[in-house]
Enzyme design. Sequence first.
Site, short mmCIF file in Angstrom:
data_model
loop_
_atom_site.label_atom_id
_atom_site.label_comp_id
_atom_site.label_asym_id
_atom_site.label_seq_id
_atom_site.Cartn_x
_atom_site.Cartn_y
_atom_site.Cartn_z
N GLU A 33 0.87 -1.18 0.00
CA GLU A 33 0.00 0.00 0.00
C GLU A 33 0.90 1.23 0.00
O GLU A 33 1.80 1.33 0.85
CB GLU A 33 -0.89 0.00 1.25
CG GLU A 33 -1.80 1.20 1.25
CD GLU A 33 -2.75 1.27 2.44
OE1 GLU A 33 -2.76 0.35 3.26
OE2 GLU A 33 -3.46 2.29 2.51
N ARG A 259 5.40 -12.98 9.56
CA ARG A 259 6.08 -11.70 9.37
C ARG A 259 7.52 -11.81 9.83
O ARG A 259 7.82 -12.57 10.76
CB ARG A 259 5.42 -10.61 10.21
CG ARG A 259 4.08 -10.17 9.76
CD ARG A 259 3.56 -9.09 10.71
NE ARG A 259 3.97 -7.76 10.29
CZ ARG A 259 3.30 -7.03 9.42
NH1 ARG A 259 2.20 -7.49 8.87
NH2 ARG A 259 3.71 -5.83 9.09
N LYS A 269 4.34 0.75 9.53
CA LYS A 269 4.47 1.99 8.77
C LYS A 269 3.93 3.19 9.55
O LYS A 269 4.45 4.29 9.43
CB LYS A 269 3.75 1.86 7.43
CG LYS A 269 4.60 1.13 6.39
CD LYS A 269 3.97 1.18 5.02
CE LYS A 269 3.03 0.02 4.83
NZ LYS A 269 2.48 -0.07 3.47
P1 ATP Z 1 1.72 -1.80 7.86
O1 ATP Z 1 0.75 -2.72 8.56
O2 ATP Z 1 2.84 -1.29 8.67
O3 ATP Z 1 1.04 -0.73 7.05
P2 ATP Z 1 1.61 -3.68 5.83
O4 ATP Z 1 2.00 -5.06 6.08
O5 ATP Z 1 0.15 -3.42 5.84
O6 ATP Z 1 2.40 -2.73 6.80
P3 ATP Z 1 1.68 -3.49 3.02
O7 ATP Z 1 2.13 -2.38 2.18
O8 ATP Z 1 0.24 -3.83 3.01
O9 ATP Z 1 2.18 -3.15 4.46
O10 ATP Z 1 2.52 -4.80 2.74
C1 ATP Z 1 2.78 -5.28 1.45
C2 ATP Z 1 3.14 -6.74 1.52
O11 ATP Z 1 4.27 -6.94 2.35
C3 ATP Z 1 2.01 -7.54 2.12
O12 ATP Z 1 1.80 -8.69 1.34
C4 ATP Z 1 2.49 -7.89 3.49
O13 ATP Z 1 1.96 -9.13 3.89
C5 ATP Z 1 4.01 -7.93 3.32
N1 ATP Z 1 4.67 -7.58 4.57
C6 ATP Z 1 4.48 -6.46 5.29
N2 ATP Z 1 5.21 -6.48 6.42
C7 ATP Z 1 5.89 -7.65 6.41
C8 ATP Z 1 6.81 -8.27 7.31
N3 ATP Z 1 7.18 -7.69 8.44
N4 ATP Z 1 7.31 -9.48 6.98
C9 ATP Z 1 6.95 -10.07 5.83
N5 ATP Z 1 6.09 -9.54 4.94
C10 ATP Z 1 5.55 -8.35 5.21
MG MG Z 2 -1.37 -3.81 4.68
#
Ligand code: ATP
Ligand code: MG
Length: 560
Positions: A33, A259, A269
């Site tokens: 995102e 994760r 984020k």
């Molecule tokens: P936040 O919750 O901080 O906004 P997010 O996981 O929602 O982070 P996205 O931009 O939606 O962020 O993530 C894009 C992709 O990266 C998703 O498929 C998510 O599952 C993966 N991802 C995010 N954080 C991690 C992590 N710590 N380890 C592995 N994969 C991750």
């Molecule tokens: Mg997300």
Amino acid sequence: MSEQEPRDFIRQIIHDDLESGKHSEIVTRFPPEPNGYLHIGHVMSICLNFGVAAETGGRTFLRLDDTNPGKESPEYVDAIKRDVHWLGFDWEDRLTHASDYFGQLHDSAVRLIELGVAYVDSLSAEEIREHRGTLTEPGTNSPFRDRSVEENLDLFRRMHAGEFGDGEHVLRAKIDMASPNMNMRDPAVYRIRHIPHQNAGDEWCIYPMYDFAHGLSDAYEGITHSLCTLEFEDHRPLYDWFLDQLQPEHRPRQIEFSRLNLAYAITSKRKLSALVEEGIVNGWDDPRMPTIAGMRRRGYPPAAMREFVKRAGVTKKDKLIEMGALETCVRDTLGDVAERRMAVLRPLKVVLTNYPEGQVETMEAMNHPANPEMGTREMPFSRELWIEQDDFMEEAPRKFFRLKPGGEVRLRFGYIIKCDEVIKNDAGEVVELRCSYDPDTRSGTGSSDRKVKGTIHWVSCEHAIDATVRLYDRLFTEANPNAASDFHSVLNPNSLETISARLEPALGELAAGQAVQFERLGYFCADEKDDADEARVINRIVTLRDSWAKLEKQAMQKQG
Ligand code: ATP
Ligand code: MG
């Protein structure tokens, strides 16, 4: 496929799906995102998605998951593209946005209404919450749940036409208000938001919800394996439900993995954005940030980051990985390729009283102790030198093999010197050492084969380059700052130390993006933003590990 065992459960599934003929080509996507910069957790997801496709001759989409206008921006889109490229991956012509599908998603929502499995609810957000029930109690049906298909179509059309304000109506899937899975209690499908969109402009005032948009975008792109993190496990029934209702041509399969969490760092984020907004760090690319941009600026090579997530592995178990594991990958990657240089971080002046004034000798220094083919450089040697404050001790223990009053030490690629006199200021601090050198001990060519136990680095005062050096430490004092009720309370106040150092002249040529090892100190690079030819600004990438430092010391002693 190679004969090797697949290295994790996802690669096993993919391997099996190719063997069985379920799929002939693997198609994946990385779906960030654009509401912030990518971090080390995303590196894992990027390497997994692009990795499994590349290993099997498949394809990967970079899809910007932009269903949440207001929080998203083109700045983040640009940063995401730059970071994925820098990590070494290429989406070719497969850059997409969830918003590219707003038309199709809208039509699919209409289809759900026609199928009688979606309805327009006119309860307020508050009322919807109250109707939802709890983990232990079932929810209750909305009084609007049984609206006719015609009425729902009409209301949804008018939602789309902008006749209503935010929150007045919402389109919901008609599933089961008593489901033990809260995600299945008539989740929202479309909501009204009168705000412009980072990609679609102000074409829309209704926006699809993530769960609805995600699975369908996967289907439209022909994604075979939709890989996401474990928090989406409870959303999988909903992911499948939408596909069951709409029966798209391609049916993706969602698979969850755990994760990646890095100790002493946060990977939310929202919290990273707070660090930036509150000025606790200097932007998303501050070298202390666990963002890709921060780690690039710090000087971490992309190969080290790929290696790190490879070693971490893809599993279903939660992991909190030591910062040390990442640093080890950085050292392993730089060890063989980074040229050696000399720099003095905390200078102490040495005057060689028996060295002729005005004389300058040129010493030949190896660029890498283990790779002679990396060549040599010249280092000027003169009467006044800088050495490291740490390399002198007035009251030294017996095992201290560096410089002490009356003691001797070898200057790397130079001579053996002896400390004859210690000069102090009024405060009693050591400010200068008067030493004498042994002219028969010049490195490589010396007529004497006299040996001393210690070897230290140095820089000629007259020829040294002044530089600002930034020494970084972890941002937090707790291994799991996510667990703290307020992350501000566990910030490390000493995460950045700025010192003024002296560099050997060859470091005047240090190119942007080039990492070097300052002998005995660590790996360093010029800061990509603040460094300038007339005022060097250098980042410490990582220190040398102890065992490494020991090996280096042995190598140095052997070569003299
Ligand atoms: P936040 O919750 O901080 O906004 P997010 O996981 O929602 O982070 P996205 O931009 O939606 O962020 O993530 C894009 C992709 O990266 C998703 O498929 C998510 O599952 C993966 N991802 C995010 N954080 C991690 C992590 N710590 N380890 C592995 N994969 C991750
Ligand atoms: Mg997300």
